[in-house]
Motif scaffolding. Structure first.
Motif, PDB file in Angstrom:
ATOM      1  N   LEU A 124      54.620  -1.952 111.924  1.00 43.67           N
ATOM      2  CA  LEU A 124      54.106  -0.817 112.553  1.00 43.67           C
ATOM      3  C   LEU A 124      54.466   0.357 111.692  1.00 43.67           C
ATOM      4  CD1 LEU A 124      53.892  -1.494 116.217  1.00 43.67           C
ATOM      5  CD2 LEU A 124      52.006  -1.275 114.807  1.00 43.67           C
ATOM      6  N   LEU A 125      55.807   0.752 111.512  1.00 43.45           N
ATOM      7  CA  LEU A 125      56.415   1.818 110.827  1.00 43.45           C
ATOM      8  C   LEU A 125      55.817   1.916 109.508  1.00 43.45           C
ATOM      9  CD1 LEU A 125      59.732   2.110 112.703  1.00 43.45           C
ATOM     10  CD2 LEU A 125      57.634   3.751 112.944  1.00 43.45           C
ATOM     11  N   PHE A 126      56.044   0.704 108.698  1.00 40.74           N
ATOM     12  CA  PHE A 126      55.635   0.446 107.580  1.00 40.74           C
ATOM     13  C   PHE A 126      54.335   0.817 107.073  1.00 40.74           C
ATOM     14  CE2 PHE A 126      54.100  -2.438 104.109  1.00 40.74           C
ATOM     15  CZ  PHE A 126      54.868  -1.755 102.899  1.00 40.74           C
ATOM     16  N   LEU A 127      53.407   0.375 107.932  1.00 37.43           N
ATOM     17  CA  LEU A 127      52.136   0.469 107.682  1.00 37.43           C
ATOM     18  C   LEU A 127      51.470   2.016 107.944  1.00 37.43           C
ATOM     19  CD1 LEU A 127      50.421  -2.776 109.316  1.00 37.43           C
ATOM     20  CD2 LEU A 127      50.504  -2.173 106.797  1.00 37.43           C
ATOM     21  N   ILE A 128      51.995   2.631 108.830  1.00 34.64           N
ATOM     22  CA  ILE A 128      51.685   4.006 109.194  1.00 34.64           C
ATOM     23  C   ILE A 128      52.273   4.809 108.063  1.00 34.64           C
ATOM     24  CG2 ILE A 128      52.203   5.706 110.612  1.00 34.64           C
ATOM     25  CD1 ILE A 128      52.357   4.019 112.932  1.00 34.64           C
ATOM     26  N   SER A 129      53.551   4.597 107.674  1.00 33.93           N
ATOM     27  CA  SER A 129      53.970   5.377 106.495  1.00 33.93           C
ATOM     28  C   SER A 129      53.382   5.195 105.112  1.00 33.93           C
ATOM     29  CB  SER A 129      55.460   4.927 106.261  1.00 33.93           C
ATOM     30  OG  SER A 129      55.687   3.916 105.801  1.00 33.93           O
ATOM     31  N   VAL A 130      52.999   3.817 104.992  1.00 35.93           N
ATOM     32  CA  VAL A 130      51.983   3.778 103.462  1.00 35.93           C
ATOM     33  C   VAL A 130      50.849   4.409 103.803  1.00 35.93           C
ATOM     34  CG1 VAL A 130      50.910   1.824 102.423  1.00 35.93           C
ATOM     35  CG2 VAL A 130      53.128   1.535 102.917  1.00 35.93           C
ATOM     36  N   GLN A 131      50.316   4.170 104.806  1.00 32.18           N
ATOM     37  CA  GLN A 131      48.663   5.069 105.075  1.00 32.18           C
ATOM     38  C   GLN A 131      48.981   6.436 104.939  1.00 32.18           C
ATOM     39  OE1 GLN A 131      45.942   3.611 108.114  1.00 32.18           O
ATOM     40  NE2 GLN A 131      47.871   2.261 108.755  1.00 32.18           N
ATOM     41  N   TYR A 132      50.217   6.895 105.282  1.00 24.51           N
ATOM     42  CA  TYR A 132      50.185   8.464 105.266  1.00 24.51           C
ATOM     43  C   TYR A 132      50.393   8.885 103.884  1.00 24.51           C
ATOM     44  CZ  TYR A 132      52.222  12.956 106.122  1.00 24.51           C
ATOM     45  OH  TYR A 132      52.305  14.401 105.987  1.00 24.51           O
ATOM     46  N   ILE A 134      49.175   7.388 101.042  1.00 22.81           N
ATOM     47  CA  ILE A 134      48.200   7.284 100.539  1.00 22.81           C
ATOM     48  C   ILE A 134      47.005   8.119 100.579  1.00 22.81           C
ATOM     49  CG2 ILE A 134      48.470   4.863  99.908  1.00 22.81           C
ATOM     50  CD1 ILE A 134      46.260   4.208 101.738  1.00 22.81           C
ATOM     51  N   GLY A 135      47.494   9.084 101.815  1.00 21.34           N
ATOM     52  CA  GLY A 135      46.607  10.183 101.995  1.00 21.34           C
ATOM     53  C   GLY A 135      45.808  10.289 103.374  1.00 21.34           C
ATOM     54  N   ASN A 136      45.924   9.178 104.182  1.00 20.10           N
ATOM     55  CA  ASN A 136      45.168   9.274 105.453  1.00 20.10           C
ATOM     56  C   ASN A 136      45.934  10.137 106.287  1.00 20.10           C
ATOM     57  OD1 ASN A 136      43.804   8.488 107.649  1.00 20.10           O
ATOM     58  ND2 ASN A 136      44.165   6.323 107.811  1.00 20.10           N
ATOM     59  N   ARG A 137      45.234  10.895 106.968  1.00 15.67           N
ATOM     60  CA  ARG A 137      45.966  11.862 107.967  1.00 15.67           C
ATOM     61  C   ARG A 137      45.373  11.639 109.228  1.00 15.67           C
ATOM     62  NH1 ARG A 137      48.806  11.885 104.227  1.00 15.67           N
ATOM     63  NH2 ARG A 137      49.721  13.576 103.107  1.00 15.67           N
ATOM     64  N   ARG A 138      44.300  10.814 109.660  1.00 18.93           N
ATOM     65  CA  ARG A 138      43.827  10.498 111.042  1.00 18.93           C
ATOM     66  C   ARG A 138      44.656   9.578 111.610  1.00 18.93           C
ATOM     67  NH1 ARG A 138      38.287   8.739 108.653  1.00 18.93           N
ATOM     68  NH2 ARG A 138      39.466   8.910 106.696  1.00 18.93           N
ATOM     69  N   ILE A 140      44.762   8.574 114.969  1.00 17.89           N
ATOM     70  CA  ILE A 140      44.493   7.230 115.638  1.00 17.89           C
ATOM     71  C   ILE A 140      43.886   6.291 114.676  1.00 17.89           C
ATOM     72  CG2 ILE A 140      42.277   6.857 117.155  1.00 17.89           C
ATOM     73  CD1 ILE A 140      43.041   9.273 118.481  1.00 17.89           C
ATOM     74  N   GLN A 141      43.159   6.542 113.830  1.00 20.55           N
ATOM     75  CA  GLN A 141      42.742   5.397 112.606  1.00 20.55           C
ATOM     76  C   GLN A 141      44.183   4.677 112.049  1.00 20.55           C
ATOM     77  OE1 GLN A 141      41.096   6.988 109.064  1.00 20.55           O
ATOM     78  NE2 GLN A 141      39.813   5.028 108.781  1.00 20.55           N
ATOM     79  N   MET A 142      45.141   5.667 111.657  1.00 14.64           N
ATOM     80  CA  MET A 142      46.534   4.790 111.081  1.00 14.64           C
ATOM     81  C   MET A 142      46.825   4.148 112.181  1.00 14.64           C
ATOM     82  SD  MET A 142      47.909   8.503 109.094  1.00 14.64           S
ATOM     83  CE  MET A 142      49.596   7.734 109.327  1.00 14.64           C
ATOM     84  N   ILE A 143      47.148   4.416 113.434  1.00 14.32           N
ATOM     85  CA  ILE A 143      47.726   3.550 114.467  1.00 14.32           C
ATOM     86  C   ILE A 143      47.074   2.430 114.857  1.00 14.32           C
ATOM     87  CG2 ILE A 143      48.428   3.721 116.989  1.00 14.32           C
ATOM     88  CD1 ILE A 143      49.468   6.372 116.410  1.00 14.32           C
ATOM     89  N   THR A 144      45.578   2.460 114.795  1.00 19.05           N
ATOM     90  CA  THR A 144      44.565   1.274 115.149  1.00 19.05           C
ATOM     91  C   THR A 144      44.855   0.253 114.018  1.00 19.05           C
ATOM     92  OG1 THR A 144      43.226   2.886 116.345  1.00 19.05           O
ATOM     93  CG2 THR A 144      42.439   0.823 115.636  1.00 19.05           C
ATOM     94  N   ILE A 145      44.608   0.776 112.878  1.00 16.28           N
ATOM     95  CA  ILE A 145      44.726  -0.128 111.841  1.00 16.28           C
ATOM     96  C   ILE A 145      46.068  -0.829 111.740  1.00 16.28           C
ATOM     97  CG2 ILE A 145      45.093  -0.166 109.240  1.00 16.28           C
ATOM     98  CD1 ILE A 145      42.700   1.740 109.125  1.00 16.28           C
ATOM     99  N   SER A 146      47.149   0.116 111.888  1.00 23.63           N
ATOM    100  CA  SER A 146      48.627  -0.724 111.907  1.00 23.63           C
ATOM    101  C   SER A 146      48.777  -1.704 112.864  1.00 23.63           C
ATOM    102  CB  SER A 146      49.652   0.266 112.017  1.00 23.63           C
ATOM    103  OG  SER A 146      49.928   1.213 110.855  1.00 23.63           O
ATOM    104  N   VAL A 147      48.480  -1.460 114.370  1.00 16.40           N
ATOM    105  CA  VAL A 147      48.411  -2.561 115.464  1.00 16.40           C
ATOM    106  C   VAL A 147      47.714  -3.802 114.976  1.00 16.40           C
ATOM    107  CG1 VAL A 147      47.925  -2.454 117.888  1.00 16.40           C
ATOM    108  CG2 VAL A 147      49.079  -0.604 116.975  1.00 16.40           C
TER     109      VAL A 147
END
Length: 172
Positions: A124-132, A134-138, A140-147
């Motif tokens: 979860l932490l890895f996927l959120i950090s990678v999304q951040y 690469i430029g994603n700042r949303r 709710i979307q980041m957490i949803t995709i990670s989960v």
């Protein structure tokens, strides 16, 4: 010999290497199937299959360009000197080392952290950090995709392949 012809030869060698791996190396050097979980040959076959597919696509692209005697467009070429562009453009010059390190660091941390905090929290932490990165700042979307990705990969690994996930487990 032009670079496009050298690329064609290189892609042919990669395709040949993949065929050799599938027909000889993987069957000979893979341990016998223990009867539970995924076969030890699954990951090598998938990896070689992806490499084979990508090499065939590149070979097709280069082959069409050679057959039609058309150069690959500068925007699509890794080596614009073959198409007459002397702007000094190279793919190596396009690499942003800071950006590359910002993707490599979470990947390396994942390897060390997963044994202490477990697969679920680490992924979860890895996927959120990678999304951040690469430029994603949303958020709710980041957490949803990670989960969703974490749950799907956990279920596939644990129950589909019968492989235990690394680190301490929350649900066991």
């Amino acid at each position: 010999m032009t670079r496009i012809k050298r690329d064609a030869i290189a892609y042919l060698l990669i395709v040949g290497f993949c065929i050799l791996m599938v027909t000889w190396a993987i069957p000979v050097y893979t341990p016998p199937y223990p009867g539970y979980g995924a076969s030890p040959a699954l990951v090598p076959y998938v990896a070689v299959g992806v490499i084979f597919f990508m090499a065939c696509l590149s070979l097709l692209r280069v082959g069409v360009a050679l057959y039609l005697k058309k150069p690959i467009a500068v925007a699509e070429s890794e080596f614009p000197e073959d198409v007459g562009d002397d702007s000094g453009f190279t793919q190596v010059g396009r690499v942003n080392m800071g950006r590359l390190l910002s993707l490599i660091v979470p990947s390396v941390l994942l390897i060390f952290v997963i044994e202490y905090i477990g697969y679920i929290l680490a992924s979860l932490l890895f996927l959120i950090s990678v999304q951040y990165v690469i430029g994603n700042r949303r958020w709710i979307q980041m957490i949803t995709i990670s989960v969703i990705l974490t749950v799907v990969l956990y279920v596939v690994m644990r129950y589909g392949f019968g492989v235990p996930v690394p680190g301490p487990q929350i649900f066991e």
